[in-house]
Design an enzyme around this catalytic site. Structure first.
Site, PDB file in Angstrom:
ATOM      1  N   SER A  49       0.785  -1.241   0.000  1.00  0.00           N
ATOM      2  CA  SER A  49       0.000   0.000   0.000  1.00  0.00           C
ATOM      3  C   SER A  49       0.816   1.289   0.000  1.00  0.00           C
ATOM      4  CB  SER A  49      -0.923  -0.001   1.220  1.00  0.00           C
ATOM      5  OG  SER A  49      -0.152  -0.128   2.396  1.00  0.00           O
ATOM      6  N   THR A  50       2.065   1.241   0.397  1.00  0.00           N
ATOM      7  CA  THR A  50       2.896   2.462   0.450  1.00  0.00           C
ATOM      8  C   THR A  50       4.342   2.090   0.081  1.00  0.00           C
ATOM      9  OG1 THR A  50       3.328   2.090   2.803  1.00  0.00           O
ATOM     10  CG2 THR A  50       1.555   3.620   2.301  1.00  0.00           C
ATOM     11  N   GLY A  51       5.172   3.111  -0.049  1.00  0.00           N
ATOM     12  CA  GLY A  51       6.622   2.908  -0.170  1.00  0.00           C
ATOM     13  C   GLY A  51       7.017   1.952  -1.288  1.00  0.00           C
ATOM     14  N   GLU A  74      -4.100  -1.428   6.447  1.00  0.00           N
ATOM     15  CA  GLU A  74      -4.476  -0.024   6.417  1.00  0.00           C
ATOM     16  C   GLU A  74      -5.904   0.110   6.916  1.00  0.00           C
ATOM     17  OE1 GLU A  74      -2.279   2.165   5.685  1.00  0.00           O
ATOM     18  OE2 GLU A  74      -0.736   1.008   4.644  1.00  0.00           O
ATOM     19  N   ALA A 111      -0.513  -9.431   7.799  1.00  0.00           N
ATOM     20  CA  ALA A 111       0.250 -10.370   6.970  1.00  0.00           C
ATOM     21  C   ALA A 111       0.994 -11.407   7.805  1.00  0.00           C
ATOM     22  CB  ALA A 111       1.241  -9.601   6.102  1.00  0.00           C
ATOM     23  N   LEU A 138       7.246  -5.692   3.867  1.00  0.00           N
ATOM     24  CA  LEU A 138       6.624  -5.213   5.107  1.00  0.00           C
ATOM     25  C   LEU A 138       7.598  -4.345   5.895  1.00  0.00           C
ATOM     26  CD1 LEU A 138       4.778  -8.280   6.684  1.00  0.00           C
ATOM     27  CD2 LEU A 138       3.872  -6.536   5.167  1.00  0.00           C
ATOM     28  N   TYR A 233      22.044   1.630  12.017  1.00  0.00           N
ATOM     29  CA  TYR A 233      21.294   0.816  11.050  1.00  0.00           C
ATOM     30  C   TYR A 233      21.951  -0.559  10.821  1.00  0.00           C
ATOM     31  CZ  TYR A 233      17.978  -0.384   7.504  1.00  0.00           C
ATOM     32  OH  TYR A 233      16.983  -1.043   6.825  1.00  0.00           O
ATOM     33  N   LYS A 242      18.020  -7.470   9.088  1.00  0.00           N
ATOM     34  CA  LYS A 242      18.272  -7.559   7.646  1.00  0.00           C
ATOM     35  C   LYS A 242      19.245  -8.697   7.326  1.00  0.00           C
ATOM     36  CE  LYS A 242      15.520  -4.302   6.302  1.00  0.00           C
ATOM     37  NZ  LYS A 242      14.240  -4.684   5.690  1.00  0.00           N
TER      38      LYS A 242
HETATM   39  P1  NAD Z   1       6.334   1.503   4.286  1.00  0.00           P
HETATM   40  O1  NAD Z   1       6.070   1.856   5.696  1.00  0.00           O
HETATM   41  O2  NAD Z   1       6.123   2.560   3.242  1.00  0.00           O
HETATM   42  O3  NAD Z   1       5.408   0.244   3.843  1.00  0.00           O
HETATM   43  C1  NAD Z   1       5.155  -0.825   4.679  1.00  0.00           C
HETATM   44  C2  NAD Z   1       4.049  -1.687   4.121  1.00  0.00           C
HETATM   45  O4  NAD Z   1       3.848  -2.779   5.039  1.00  0.00           O
HETATM   46  C3  NAD Z   1       2.683  -0.992   3.987  1.00  0.00           C
HETATM   47  O5  NAD Z   1       2.031  -1.450   2.828  1.00  0.00           O
HETATM   48  C4  NAD Z   1       1.917  -1.477   5.220  1.00  0.00           C
HETATM   49  O6  NAD Z   1       0.490  -1.503   5.076  1.00  0.00           O
HETATM   50  C5  NAD Z   1       2.450  -2.897   5.304  1.00  0.00           C
HETATM   51  N1  NAD Z   1       2.304  -3.501   6.636  1.00  0.00           N
HETATM   52  C6  NAD Z   1       2.860  -3.121   7.812  1.00  0.00           C
HETATM   53  N2  NAD Z   1       2.486  -3.979   8.790  1.00  0.00           N
HETATM   54  C7  NAD Z   1       1.694  -4.918   8.204  1.00  0.00           C
HETATM   55  C8  NAD Z   1       1.030  -6.081   8.665  1.00  0.00           C
HETATM   56  N3  NAD Z   1       1.087  -6.465   9.947  1.00  0.00           N
HETATM   57  N4  NAD Z   1       0.287  -6.786   7.777  1.00  0.00           N
HETATM   58  C9  NAD Z   1       0.184  -6.411   6.471  1.00  0.00           C
HETATM   59  N5  NAD Z   1       0.829  -5.341   5.972  1.00  0.00           N
HETATM   60  C10 NAD Z   1       1.569  -4.607   6.832  1.00  0.00           C
HETATM   61  O7  NAD Z   1       7.789   0.898   4.259  1.00  0.00           O
HETATM   62  P2  NAD Z   1       9.007   0.931   3.204  1.00  0.00           P
HETATM   63  O8  NAD Z   1       9.963   1.980   3.628  1.00  0.00           O
HETATM   64  O9  NAD Z   1       8.510   0.886   1.796  1.00  0.00           O
HETATM   65  O10 NAD Z   1       9.698  -0.456   3.570  1.00  0.00           O
HETATM   66  C11 NAD Z   1       9.468  -1.652   2.842  1.00  0.00           C
HETATM   67  C12 NAD Z   1      10.761  -2.445   2.850  1.00  0.00           C
HETATM   68  O11 NAD Z   1      11.780  -1.700   2.164  1.00  0.00           O
HETATM   69  C13 NAD Z   1      11.307  -2.721   4.264  1.00  0.00           C
HETATM   70  O12 NAD Z   1      11.871  -4.002   4.275  1.00  0.00           O
HETATM   71  C14 NAD Z   1      12.407  -1.666   4.405  1.00  0.00           C
HETATM   72  O13 NAD Z   1      13.394  -2.038   5.327  1.00  0.00           O
HETATM   73  C15 NAD Z   1      12.936  -1.636   2.981  1.00  0.00           C
HETATM   74  N6  NAD Z   1      13.743  -0.442   2.636  1.00  0.00           N
HETATM   75  C16 NAD Z   1      13.317   0.819   2.926  1.00  0.00           C
HETATM   76  C17 NAD Z   1      14.144   1.904   2.616  1.00  0.00           C
HETATM   77  C18 NAD Z   1      13.719   3.321   2.908  1.00  0.00           C
HETATM   78  O14 NAD Z   1      14.556   4.244   2.794  1.00  0.00           O
HETATM   79  N7  NAD Z   1      12.473   3.547   3.265  1.00  0.00           N
HETATM   80  C19 NAD Z   1      15.377   1.702   1.963  1.00  0.00           C
HETATM   81  C20 NAD Z   1      15.752   0.406   1.650  1.00  0.00           C
HETATM   82  C21 NAD Z   1      14.928  -0.666   1.994  1.00  0.00           C
END
Ligand code: NAD
Length: 394
Positions: A49-51, A74, A111, A138, A233, A242
């Site tokens: 849903s995001t990111g 969400e 999830a 997630l 980190y 990680k």
């Molecule tokens: P985000 O917060 O934008 O998205 C998280 C997603 O997980 C959302 O869709 C949310 O609804 C879902 N979610 C959370 N808890 C849940 C649950 N219990 N059941 C179902 N869905 C659930 O996060 P993001 O930053 O896009 O992170 C996603 C991955 O990318 C992570 O593994 C993060 O470590 C990795 N990452 C992030 C970055 C950064 O800079 N943000 C950089 C590299 C890697």
């Protein structure tokens, strides 16, 4: 009603339905401006849903023409409280995907639970038969494991306390963050929540149910980043989690041998998402790296990376991995010239030059945009209906 941003700490408690819809439409337009990708046909995105998860889903659907099932956690609007940004994003994605004739359904549920896994499997069996791509994206603060124990994830250093420059998310000024070293229980909790155990459980459940295609690919996301954030980190609690994700990729590769499947960890670039704004020092680093990368013309957000990942790293004759078998979408961020400039700025940044030597404005505009605010073509003075339905919600 007229919806305005309400910030509490590093979270915005409101979201703008039309701003979120425009964000999704912009990402779709970006992917459609690129060449079609011969890749996934049926994808499951967990954390859709995001990111990064949302962008992967958009790149899979509009870049590869894939049918997609998304799983996210969400909530809808209630009374005068807006829905979450991820709710509005999902509604917008479903609408655009079905307009183009792509199958797209979403499951809102935890999830980590067996129930959501079973619901997803039933839906795949009923509608798609199988999937060829499973993305695990997630980012969660806690997880209840199948035996009923709830674990929390913390962002803390390991071994010794951590003090660093950071940005105060309330005042937007330069500040000092101090975080105490994690306890053993906190390290274990973070690995349980953000490590790879649940990714393995998903793949085992999907594999046992026979819904993974021959040659199916599964991905999980990670981050490495610069030396200045290593203590909090990579070498901290989240880094341990990680590492567990990388170990899990190896175990999953073992599980998938029979169907010639493959698990990859993709190391992505630092971007502003709801998850990353909670990490001390990361907003400051992100503001600096944004400025450096924008000046060099190599800045990317989630969608540019996820489109590039599918088009150039995965669906190519020989997937482009590093010496540890990881896909590196942080290749531009980690370039020597970028990191040298980031270190130089990190050392000289102070209250007086903060907005000059960093892209603080870019950081904040991305932050507000996550919740649908500050998006071009949206009339923020207009009344909007906050009760948006998601079509095909399961
Ligand atoms: P985000 O917060 O934008 O998205 C998280 C997603 O997980 C959302 O869709 C949310 O609804 C879902 N979610 C959370 N808890 C849940 C649950 N219990 N059941 C179902 N869905 C659930 O996060 P993001 O930053 O896009 O992170 C996603 C991955 O990318 C992570 O593994 C993060 O470590 C990795 N990452 C992030 C970055 C950064 O800079 N943000 C950089 C590299 C890697």
């Amino acid at each position: 009603m007229v919806v305005e941003p309400k910030i509490r700490g590093f979270i915005c408690t409101t979201a703008h339905p039309e701003g979120c819809a425009q964000n999704v439409a912009n990402q779709v337009a970006y992917v459609k401006s690129k060449k079609e990708i011969k890749g996934t046909r049926r994808a499951l995105i967990i954390g859709s849903s995001t990111g990064y998860g949302l962008s992967t889903r958009i790149a899979a659907a509009f870049g590869c023409g894939a049918d997609t099932i998304g799983v996210a956690f969400e909530r809808p609007a209630a009374g005068s409280r807006t829905a979450t940004a991820g709710w509005y994003n999902t509604a917008a994605f479903q609408k655009l995907a079905s307009r183009e004739g792509f199958y797209a359904k979403s499951i809102m549920g935890d999830a980590f639970s067996d129930e959501t896994k079973q619901k997803t499997i039933d839906l795949i069996k009923k509608d798609l038969g199988s999937v060829d791509l499973v993305v695990y994206s997630l980012a969660a603060p806690r997880r209840t494991t199948p035996d009923g124990v709830t674990y929390s994830s913390v962002i803390k250093p390991i071994g010794s306390d951590y003090t660093s420059k950071t940005i105060d998310m309330r005042t937007h000024a330069l500040a000092t963050a101090s975080v105490e070293a994690a306890t053993e229980a906190e390290i274990e909790g973070t690995i349980k929540v953000m490590g790879g155990e649940d990714w393995q459980l998903w793949i085992k459940a999907l594999s046992d149910a026979g819904v993974l295609d021959k040659g199916a690919i599964t991905l999980a996301y990670s981050y490495i980043g610069p030396k200045v954030t290593h203590a909090i980190y990579t070498e901290g609690t989240i880094g341990r989690a990680k590492k567990d994700v990388e170990d899990s990729a190896n175990k999953i590769n073992g599980m998938l041998t029979a169907i010639c499947g493959k698990a990859y960890v993709a190391v992505n670039k630092a971007v502003v998402t709801q998850a990353s704004s909670a990490i001390p020092a990361v907003p400051l680093y992100t503001s600096i790296v944004f400025k450096v990368m924008k000046e060099k013309g190599i800045h990317e957000d989630c969608i540019e990376q996820m489109q590039r990942m599918l088009a150039e790293k995965i669906y190519v004759s020989s997937p482009a991995t590093d010496e540890c078998g990881r896909l590196r979408l942080d290749d531009l961020e980690m370039r020597d010239d970028v990191q040298q400039e980031v270190s130089r700025v990190w050392d000289i940044v102070n209250d007086g030059n903060l907005s000059k030597v960093t892209d603080l404005d870019g950081y904040w505009s991305d932050f507000y945009r996550l919740f649908g605010f500050g998006v071009d073509k949206v009339d923020y003075a207009a009344d909007v209906d906050i009760e948006t339905e998601i079509a095909d919600l399961v």
